[in-house]
Each structure stands twice: as structure tokens, then as C-alpha cells.
Motif scaffolding. Structure first.
Motif, mmCIF file in Angstrom:
data_model
loop_
_atom_site.group_PDB
_atom_site.id
_atom_site.type_symbol
_atom_site.label_atom_id
_atom_site.label_comp_id
_atom_site.label_asym_id
_atom_site.label_seq_id
_atom_site.Cartn_x
_atom_site.Cartn_y
_atom_site.Cartn_z
ATOM 1 N N SER A 156 0.830 -1.206 0.000
ATOM 2 C CA SER A 156 0.000 0.000 0.000
ATOM 3 C C SER A 156 0.866 1.259 0.000
ATOM 4 N N LYS A 157 1.951 1.234 0.757
ATOM 5 C CA LYS A 157 2.803 2.419 0.818
ATOM 6 C C LYS A 157 3.643 2.574 -0.447
ATOM 7 N N ALA A 158 3.959 1.477 -1.125
ATOM 8 C CA ALA A 158 4.620 1.581 -2.431
ATOM 9 C C ALA A 158 3.704 2.297 -3.417
ATOM 10 N N ALA A 159 2.406 1.998 -3.349
ATOM 11 C CA ALA A 159 1.438 2.674 -4.212
ATOM 12 C C ALA A 159 1.360 4.158 -3.877
ATOM 13 N N VAL A 160 1.392 4.487 -2.591
ATOM 14 C CA VAL A 160 1.347 5.890 -2.173
ATOM 15 C C VAL A 160 2.575 6.643 -2.676
ATOM 16 N N ILE A 161 3.745 6.010 -2.589
ATOM 17 C CA ILE A 161 4.975 6.653 -3.064
ATOM 18 C C ILE A 161 4.881 6.933 -4.559
ATOM 19 N N ASN A 162 4.381 5.969 -5.323
ATOM 20 C CA ASN A 162 4.243 6.166 -6.769
ATOM 21 C C ASN A 162 3.229 7.271 -7.070
ATOM 22 N N LEU A 163 2.132 7.291 -6.339
ATOM 23 C CA LEU A 163 1.131 8.341 -6.506
ATOM 24 C C LEU A 163 1.736 9.711 -6.218
ATOM 25 N N ALA A 164 2.516 9.801 -5.138
ATOM 26 C CA ALA A 164 3.139 11.079 -4.781
ATOM 27 C C ALA A 164 4.098 11.547 -5.868
ATOM 28 N N GLU A 165 4.877 10.628 -6.419
ATOM 29 C CA GLU A 165 5.810 10.987 -7.483
ATOM 30 C C GLU A 165 5.056 11.519 -8.698
ATOM 31 N N SER A 166 3.972 10.852 -9.049
ATOM 32 C CA SER A 166 3.180 11.276 -10.205
ATOM 33 C C SER A 166 2.565 12.655 -9.975
ATOM 34 N N LEU A 167 2.000 12.857 -8.792
ATOM 35 C CA LEU A 167 1.406 14.154 -8.471
ATOM 36 C C LEU A 167 2.448 15.264 -8.492
ATOM 37 N N LYS A 168 3.612 14.980 -7.917
ATOM 38 C CA LYS A 168 4.672 15.996 -7.862
ATOM 39 C C LYS A 168 5.039 16.471 -9.258
ATOM 40 N N LEU A 169 5.146 15.545 -10.197
ATOM 41 C CA LEU A 169 5.487 15.912 -11.569
ATOM 42 C C LEU A 169 4.409 16.795 -12.191
ATOM 43 N N GLU A 170 3.145 16.490 -11.911
ATOM 44 C CA GLU A 170 2.053 17.234 -12.529
ATOM 45 C C GLU A 170 1.780 18.571 -11.845
ATOM 46 N N LEU A 171 2.168 18.717 -10.605
ATOM 47 C CA LEU A 171 1.866 19.940 -9.862
ATOM 48 C C LEU A 171 2.865 21.066 -10.122
ATOM 49 N N ARG A 172 3.937 20.773 -10.838
ATOM 50 C CA ARG A 172 4.938 21.803 -11.103
ATOM 51 C C ARG A 172 4.292 23.012 -11.802
ATOM 52 N N GLY A 173 4.540 24.181 -11.250
ATOM 53 C CA GLY A 173 4.041 25.419 -11.841
ATOM 54 C C GLY A 173 2.622 25.784 -11.457
ATOM 55 N N THR A 174 1.982 24.956 -10.617
ATOM 56 C CA THR A 174 0.593 25.234 -10.234
ATOM 57 C C THR A 174 0.478 26.084 -8.974
ATOM 58 N N GLY A 175 1.571 26.190 -8.214
ATOM 59 C CA GLY A 175 1.519 26.873 -6.934
ATOM 60 C C GLY A 175 1.180 25.944 -5.780
ATOM 61 N N VAL A 176 0.882 24.697 -6.104
ATOM 62 C CA VAL A 176 0.577 23.695 -5.071
ATOM 63 C C VAL A 176 1.792 22.805 -4.892
ATOM 64 N N ASP A 177 2.255 22.676 -3.658
ATOM 65 C CA ASP A 177 3.402 21.822 -3.349
ATOM 66 C C ASP A 177 2.935 20.503 -2.761
ATOM 67 N N LEU A 178 3.795 19.495 -2.892
ATOM 68 C CA LEU A 178 3.496 18.180 -2.335
ATOM 69 C C LEU A 178 4.698 17.675 -1.546
#
Length: 257
Positions: A156-178
Motif C-alpha cells: 500500500s505504501k509503495a502505491a502511495v509513493i508512486n502516486l506522490a511521485e506522479s502528483l509531484k510531476l504534474e503539480l509543477r508550476g501550479t503553486g501547489v506543493d506536495l
């Protein structure tokens, strides 16, 4: 010593009735942050809210995405924009290869993964519309490498880590940090059933919360601790499997765990 201050006026914490998130909630509230504490209705949640005038209980089930979206809307209507969302609901069920608890595995995946995703879905659109916000997601160092007895929680935590990595890449330039928070073993009721001999460099909930809040205001991508466990598990993750599996087996035998 000067009282610590934080850059958030309003923080929403899911899994707030848990040991780590409850401790973070209390420390934020003591520093003047308005904390919206979310978990399923319980005496622990009520006690947390009663501990400080800066903590307000907003009961909800993180597995119900629509209820969680409604909860986030209530928080913002009552307290103002959610500037920090700490998504920390989680559970651990022992994993025994001789008696696999498929139901426990499913519940673990649902709460630890779907619970996080539902929280993101509830709070991220408003953050994106404002062009600012901070998501903090509770992972685990044991999401980086397999470990005996840890099949469900680690997956479950491996899935969370992958989700966080994906979100971080997409959030660049949005003003939202992860920020991805990856503790090792913490002495909480969550993992009380885990073999004590296998808990490497176990930490108290107080030390864990302190370490999180020391670094979280700087908005790093990852907060990971303790360093010995981080180094070992990330090394294991990056080695070829022909080397990593024997290394883990050697470590377990050497430490008697």
C-alpha cells in the motif's frame, strides 16, 4: 525558547485520531494554527478536539469520496481556505504467507491508498483554483522495499509513493506543493501487532511529529527518517535483486529479527 510558528493558517488533517497525526494536530494548534481534524466519529477524535480551542472535529470516512469532498467544503466554509492538507489515515494488518488474510489486505489497500486519493480529490481542486496550497501525504520507508511480514502494508505504501511521485510531476508550476512523509517504525497502536524484534530504530510519536514539523514548512518533496532505515531501504531498492534479497536476509539474520 521562542514559540514555533508555521506558515499555515488552516490545516486539514485526515487520520487525526491516529497517534502521529493527532500529535501533529496538537503541535500545530499550540502554535496558533486552526486545525480541522477528520476521522471517523470516535472518542479519540472528540478528545483531540477538546484538547485545544484551535482544533475542530470534522468527522468523515476517508473511504467515502463524496463525504470527504463535502467535509473539505465544510472546513473551508467554517475556517477558511485549507492551506495545508495532511492526509494520514492508515492501518496495518499482519501478512502471514501461511495464512493470508485477503480481507485484511484489501482493507489495508483501501484505507492506505484510496483514503489518500480521496483526500487529494477533496482538497486539490480548490488549491489549484487558488494557485496555492500544500499537500502532505503519509507514506512509509517500507514502501521502498519488501520486508517479511509486511506484504500488505508495504504494498500500500509503495502505491502511495508512486502516486506522490506522479502528483509531484504534474503539480509543477501550479503553486501547489506536495510533500511525501516517509517514517520508519513509529511506536503507535497502528503497528502494535508487528514483531517488536523487526522494528528497526523505532521512534516515539512525539519525535516523529517533531521531525515532520521541523521540515514541513520548507515544503520539501520528501521527509524521511530515521536516516539509518532510509539509507538501508533505499539502498536495497536500488540494488539488483540478486544482491538486494541476500542483503535483506543477511540483515534479518544478523539482527535476529
Amino acid at each position: 525558547m521562542a514559540e514555533r510558528t508555521y506558515p499555515w493558517k488552516v490545516a486539514w488533517i485526515t487520520g487525526a485520531s491516529g497517534a502521529i497525526c493527532g500529535e501533529v494536530a496538537r503541535r500545530l494548534a499550540d502554535a496558533g494554527v486552526q486545525v480541522a481534524a477528520t476521522a471517523r466519529p470516535s472518542e479519540r477524535l472528540d478528545a483531540l478536539a477538546a484538547a485545544s480551542p484551535n482544533i475542530t472535529a470534522f468527522p468523515a470516512d476517508v473511504l467515502d469520496v463524496e463525504a470527504l469532498k463535502a467535509c473539505a467544503a465544510k472546513v473551508e466554509a467554517a475556517l477558511g481556505p485549507i492551506e495545508l492538507a495532511l492526509l494520514g489515515a492508515g492501518m496495518y494488518v499482519p501478512f502471514d504467507i501461511r495464512n493470508i488474510d485477503a480481507g485484511g489486505f484489501g482493507k489495508t489497500m483501501a484505507l492506505n491508498v484510496d483514503g489518500v486519493l480521496n483526500g487529494v480529490a477533496a482538497v486539490l481542486p480548490a488549491m489549484l483554483n487558488r494557485g496555492e496550497g500544500h499537500l502532505a501525504i503519509m507514506g512509509s520507508l517500507f514502501g521502498y522495499a519488501g520486508w517479511p511480514g509486511n506484504g500488505g502494508y508495504g504494498a500500500s505504501k509503495a502505491a502511495v509513493i508512486n502516486l506522490a511521485e506522479s502528483l509531484k510531476l504534474e503539480l509543477r508550476g501550479t503553486g501547489v506543493d506536495l510533500t511525501l512523509i516517509n517514517p520508519g517504525f513509529v511506536d503507535t497502536p497502528l503497528n502494535a501487532s508487528y514483531d517488536p524484534k523487526k522494528k528497526l530504530f523505532v521512534m516515539s510519536k512525539e519525535r516523529c511529529a517533531r521531525k515532520i514539523l521541523e521540515k514541513l514548512p520548507k515544503r520539501p518533496y520528501e521527509i524521511a527518517f530515521p536516516p539509518q532505515v532510509e539509507l538501508f531501504l533505499k539502498t536495497v531498492r536500488n540494488l539488483p535483486r540478486a544482491a538486494s534479497f541476500p542483503l535483506v536476509r543477511w540483515f534479518i539474520k544478523a539482527t535476529g529479527s
